[in-house]
Design an enzyme around this catalytic site. Structure first.
Site, PDB file in Angstrom:
ATOM      1  N   ASP A 142       0.847  -1.196   0.000  1.00  0.00           N
ATOM      2  CA  ASP A 142       0.000   0.000   0.000  1.00  0.00           C
ATOM      3  C   ASP A 142       0.881   1.244   0.000  1.00  0.00           C
ATOM      4  OD1 ASP A 142      -2.154  -1.686   0.138  1.00  0.00           O
ATOM      5  OD2 ASP A 142      -2.605  -1.291   2.250  1.00  0.00           O
TER       6      ASP A 142
ATOM      7  N   ALA B 281     -22.381   2.623  10.909  1.00  0.00           N
ATOM      8  CA  ALA B 281     -23.718   2.174  11.327  1.00  0.00           C
ATOM      9  C   ALA B 281     -23.715   0.728  11.826  1.00  0.00           C
ATOM     10  CB  ALA B 281     -24.706   2.322  10.179  1.00  0.00           C
TER      11      ALA B 281
ATOM     12  N   THR C  42      -9.066   2.353   6.031  1.00  0.00           N
ATOM     13  CA  THR C  42      -8.615   1.537   4.895  1.00  0.00           C
ATOM     14  C   THR C  42      -8.802   0.044   5.110  1.00  0.00           C
ATOM     15  OG1 THR C  42      -6.973   3.216   4.331  1.00  0.00           O
ATOM     16  CG2 THR C  42      -6.694   1.040   3.355  1.00  0.00           C
TER      17      THR C  42
ATOM     18  N   GLY D 131     -12.780  -3.171   6.852  1.00  0.00           N
ATOM     19  CA  GLY D 131     -13.584  -4.291   6.364  1.00  0.00           C
ATOM     20  C   GLY D 131     -12.842  -5.616   6.442  1.00  0.00           C
ATOM     21  N   ASP D 132     -11.559  -5.593   6.100  1.00  0.00           N
ATOM     22  CA  ASP D 132     -10.767  -6.818   6.166  1.00  0.00           C
ATOM     23  C   ASP D 132     -10.526  -7.245   7.612  1.00  0.00           C
ATOM     24  OD1 ASP D 132     -10.567  -6.952   3.383  1.00  0.00           O
ATOM     25  OD2 ASP D 132      -8.847  -5.610   3.369  1.00  0.00           O
TER      26      ASP D 132
END
Length: 305
Positions: free
Chosen positions: A13, A216, A241, A244-245
């Protein structure tokens, strides 16, 4: 201990931190630049390993300096890299802009990841030994479908993150046990922006869905158990970043340990809440002791309120 196989991308990244992301044709001055090991596959592997899983990574890196660093970063987090190939050419990269509100925009260059189109016998053995297989879509679809088919044959639970969003083959959906899109990916897959309705549409293709909704929280839906909404902890985001993972990696560990879905989702939410308060993706991912502590604090807060 939960055994998890991950087939997916490993990217370096390249992260630029700015006050406000530039618009088309606009140049802005940033205030920091960092190179951080990432890639959705590697991120989920690191998240699961730090959360307490026994994790093996299937993928590819290049012969460049990024490749060596990517492999070392996985191993430092406890991920087995025996199935991580080294191939001629460059490693994958992700070019990321993060603004002061924690939002991000990302361009991914696949590099070595684009070569993972077939599985070796060793790859298949890694998947067959696992309790869960984690998949994403930064690797070639042929390899993802092959891995899902192997998992299905061996009774291994398949968890698919459909990112970046694209049309999914019927065979891949048929082999998926749990689909984990964010709200934008769910809308792209279904054409429906309302999360509850999108979840209903996705259940026509897979037995279980978790739609992540950022601050949320997350929405779980299943053909057998209805829907569950789990709110996110209220924190100040620095960089979203890898959130989610982080969520998927921790959720997979919790499910592998046999936790009920509401408890597993709350625990994964604690992991994601910790990650967004730090800069970077893999470098921001919390360890199990941290997740346990925050999850217990949240449980006590709800009990007292």
């Amino acid at each position: 201990m939960t055994r998890i196989a991950v087939l997916g991308s490993t990217n370096m990244d390249l992260v630029a931190y700015v006050s406000k992301a530039p618009g088309r044709g606009e140049t802005v001055t940033g205030h920091e630049f960092r190179t951080i090991p990432g890639g959705k596959g590697a991120n989920q592997a690191v998240a699961a390993a730090r959360a307490g899983g026994t994790v093996s990574m299937i993928g590819a890196v290049g012969v460049d300096a990024f490749g060596s660093r990517l492999r070392a970063a996985l191993e430092q987090s406890g991920v087995d890299t025996g199935a991580l190939r080294t191939i001629e050419g460059p490693s994958g990269t992700a070019h990321i802009v993060v603004d002061d509100e924690g939002g991000n925009a990302i361009v991914v260059i696949p590099g070595a990841n684009g070569t993972v189109t077939t599985l070796t016998d060793d790859d298949e053995a890694v998947i067959a030994r696992a309790d869960l297989l984690l998949l994403q879509l930064e690797s070639p679809l042929e390899g993802v479908v092959s891995a899902a088919d192997v998992a299905r044959r061996h009774g291994v639970r398949v968890v698919l993150t459909p990112s970046p969003a694209q049309a999914l083959p019927a065979g891949l959906l048929a082999a998926t046990d749990l689909l984990v899109p964010n709200e934008h990916e769910a809308a792209a897959l279904t054409g429906i922006t309302e999360p509850y309705e999108a979840a209903e549409a996705l259940l026509e293709q897979v037995p279980e869905v978790v739609i992540t909704l950022g601050s949320a929280g997350s929405l779980y839906a299943s053909r057998d158990a209805g829907k569950i909404m789990v709110p996110a902890q209220r924190v100040t985001a620095v960089d979203s970043t890898g959130a989610g993972d982080t969520f998927v990696g921790a959720l997979s560990v919790a499910l592998g340990e046999g936790r009920p879905m509401p408890e597993a989702l709350a625990w994964a939410s604690s992991a994601a809440a910790l990650s967004v308060q730090r800069s970077g993706a893999s470098t921001a991912m919390p360890y199990r002791i941290e997740i346990d502590e925050l999850a217990e604090q949240e449980k006590q807060r709800k009990h007292l309120s």
